[in-house]
Design an enzyme around this catalytic site. Structure first.
Site, PDB file in Angstrom:
ATOM      1  N   ARG A 170       3.648  -7.060 -13.484  1.00 52.87           N
ATOM      2  CA  ARG A 170       3.245  -7.458 -12.129  1.00 52.87           C
ATOM      3  C   ARG A 170       3.926  -8.741 -11.666  1.00 52.87           C
ATOM      4  O   ARG A 170       3.347  -9.548 -10.942  1.00 52.87           O
ATOM      5  CB  ARG A 170       1.717  -7.621 -12.045  1.00 52.87           C
ATOM      6  CG  ARG A 170       0.940  -6.358 -12.340  1.00 52.87           C
ATOM      7  CD  ARG A 170       1.271  -5.217 -11.365  1.00 52.87           C
ATOM      8  NE  ARG A 170       0.634  -3.991 -11.825  1.00 52.87           N
ATOM      9  CZ  ARG A 170       1.175  -3.120 -12.670  1.00 52.87           C
ATOM     10  NH1 ARG A 170       2.397  -3.341 -13.147  1.00 52.87           N
ATOM     11  NH2 ARG A 170       0.549  -2.034 -13.029  1.00 52.87           N
ATOM     12  N   CYS A 218      -5.871  -2.583  -7.148  1.00 48.50           N
ATOM     13  CA  CYS A 218      -6.458  -3.358  -8.238  1.00 48.50           C
ATOM     14  C   CYS A 218      -6.509  -4.836  -7.868  1.00 48.50           C
ATOM     15  O   CYS A 218      -5.524  -5.406  -7.418  1.00 48.50           O
ATOM     16  CB  CYS A 218      -5.651  -3.164  -9.520  1.00 48.50           C
ATOM     17  SG  CYS A 218      -5.805  -1.514 -10.225  1.00 48.50           S
ATOM     18  N   GLU A 288      -4.600 -10.207  -8.986  1.00 50.74           N
ATOM     19  CA  GLU A 288      -3.343  -9.509  -8.718  1.00 50.74           C
ATOM     20  C   GLU A 288      -3.014  -9.502  -7.228  1.00 50.74           C
ATOM     21  O   GLU A 288      -1.848  -9.569  -6.845  1.00 50.74           O
ATOM     22  CB  GLU A 288      -3.414  -8.076  -9.237  1.00 50.74           C
ATOM     23  CG  GLU A 288      -2.139  -7.290  -9.016  1.00 50.74           C
ATOM     24  CD  GLU A 288      -2.152  -5.930  -9.710  1.00 50.74           C
ATOM     25  OE1 GLU A 288      -1.589  -4.974  -9.147  1.00 50.74           O
ATOM     26  OE2 GLU A 288      -2.721  -5.829 -10.809  1.00 50.74           O
TER      27      GLU A 288
END
EC number: 1.3.1.98
Length: 292
Positions: A170, A218, A288
């Protein structure tokens, strides 16, 4: 202000940003523009830089939470056909940074190219996907990125490739203001097999994630070797609600919003989740989504 003088007809003041994000929350942008070409984008960025006005780029808004008080400076959103083209040459896919990831995936699969089908169901633009190295258990987009054309906050344009690109979970080393375009190096595959696999993955994701609600994907990154969703569920937080924000009862790493929700509700719920997981598991969950 020169920016408002030179681009007065292109800039909207106090533009509500909630309508431009998946969560449908948050306050306005002090200034907001949707350039109609790369040249206009560059001119806006250079004018803002000359006046030391902060600039943010708004992509698909699928991984973004705007605070209730809104955003100062200039927010630029790429809309329409600007940087949204997708083309295929051999094994190479060329995509404008504002092209929807879903469109890039479908074009690649239709051309019999493998490497993106596992990303099906991930919302947003290809630029956002590359910047955050989007992916899942079946792979990440950074694995197939060959080069990226970027624009800096000064309006400078150049291409990053090879050792200039680093991808981790990520994360990417791309920190410039705009991803103008990307080149993806894919592999040949069978169209029918790729289509079958893509549909199968889509069905699996659709069954486990709250796509029918307002959500931003998410919320937390998975700690190494662990699942953030499982940690949150094991902490007894599924269905927990603060105001109009709720931990999804389908997938605990999603926060869904209901009528009357505010960004403060989401932020308070994020803090509660982090605190509870820290207490129960001794693990600090890292957010995130982007928060402006």
């Amino acid at each position: 202000m020169t920016l408002l003088t030179d681009f007065g007809n292109k800039i909207r003041l106090d533009e509500p940003l909630a309508q431009h994000t998946w969560l449908k929350l948050g306050g306005p942008a002090q200034m907001f523009a949707e350039p109609e070409s790369v040249e206009e984008l560059q001119a806006l960025v250079q004018a803002a830089d000359a006046e030391e006005i902060p600039v943010r780029l708004l992509g698909g808004g699928s991984n973004l939470l705007i605070r209730d008080e809104g955003v100062s400076g200039l927010v630029i959103r790429l809309a329409g056909d600007v940087l949204s083209s997708v083309s295929v040459e051999g094994n190479i896919v060329h995509a404008g940074g504002a092209a929807l990831l879903s469109h890039v995936i479908s074009q690649s699969v239709s051309a019999g190219l493998a490497g993106l089908e596992s990303l099906v169901g991930i919302p947003g633009t290809i630029g956002g996907a590359v910047r955050g190295n989007a992916g899942g258990r079946h792979g990440e987009i950074g694995e197939v990125v060959r080069s990226v054309e970027v624009m800096t906050t000064r309006g400078e344009v150049f291409v990053r490739s090879g050792d200039e690109l680093t991808f981790e979970y990520r994360f990417s080393s791309i920190n410039e203001l705009v991803i103008l375009s990307v080149e993806l190096d894919l592999k040949r595959g069978d169209v029918e097999e790729l289509t079958r696999r893509m549909r199968q993955l889509w069905i699996t994701k659709k069954a486990s994630q709250p796509f029918s609600f307002q959500s931003a994907g998410c919320i937390f990154k998975n700690p190494r070797g662990l699942s953030a969703g499982s940690l949150i569920e094991q902490s007894g937080l599924k269905g927990t609600r603060i105001g109009g924000a709720e931990v999804s009862d389908r997938h605990a790493n999603f926060i869904v919003t209901h009528a009357g929700a505010t960004s403060a509700d989401v932020l308070n719920l994020i803090e509660l989740i982090q605190s509870r997981v820290r207490e129960r598991h001794g693990i600090d969950l890292e957010v995130e989504i982007k928060i402006w």
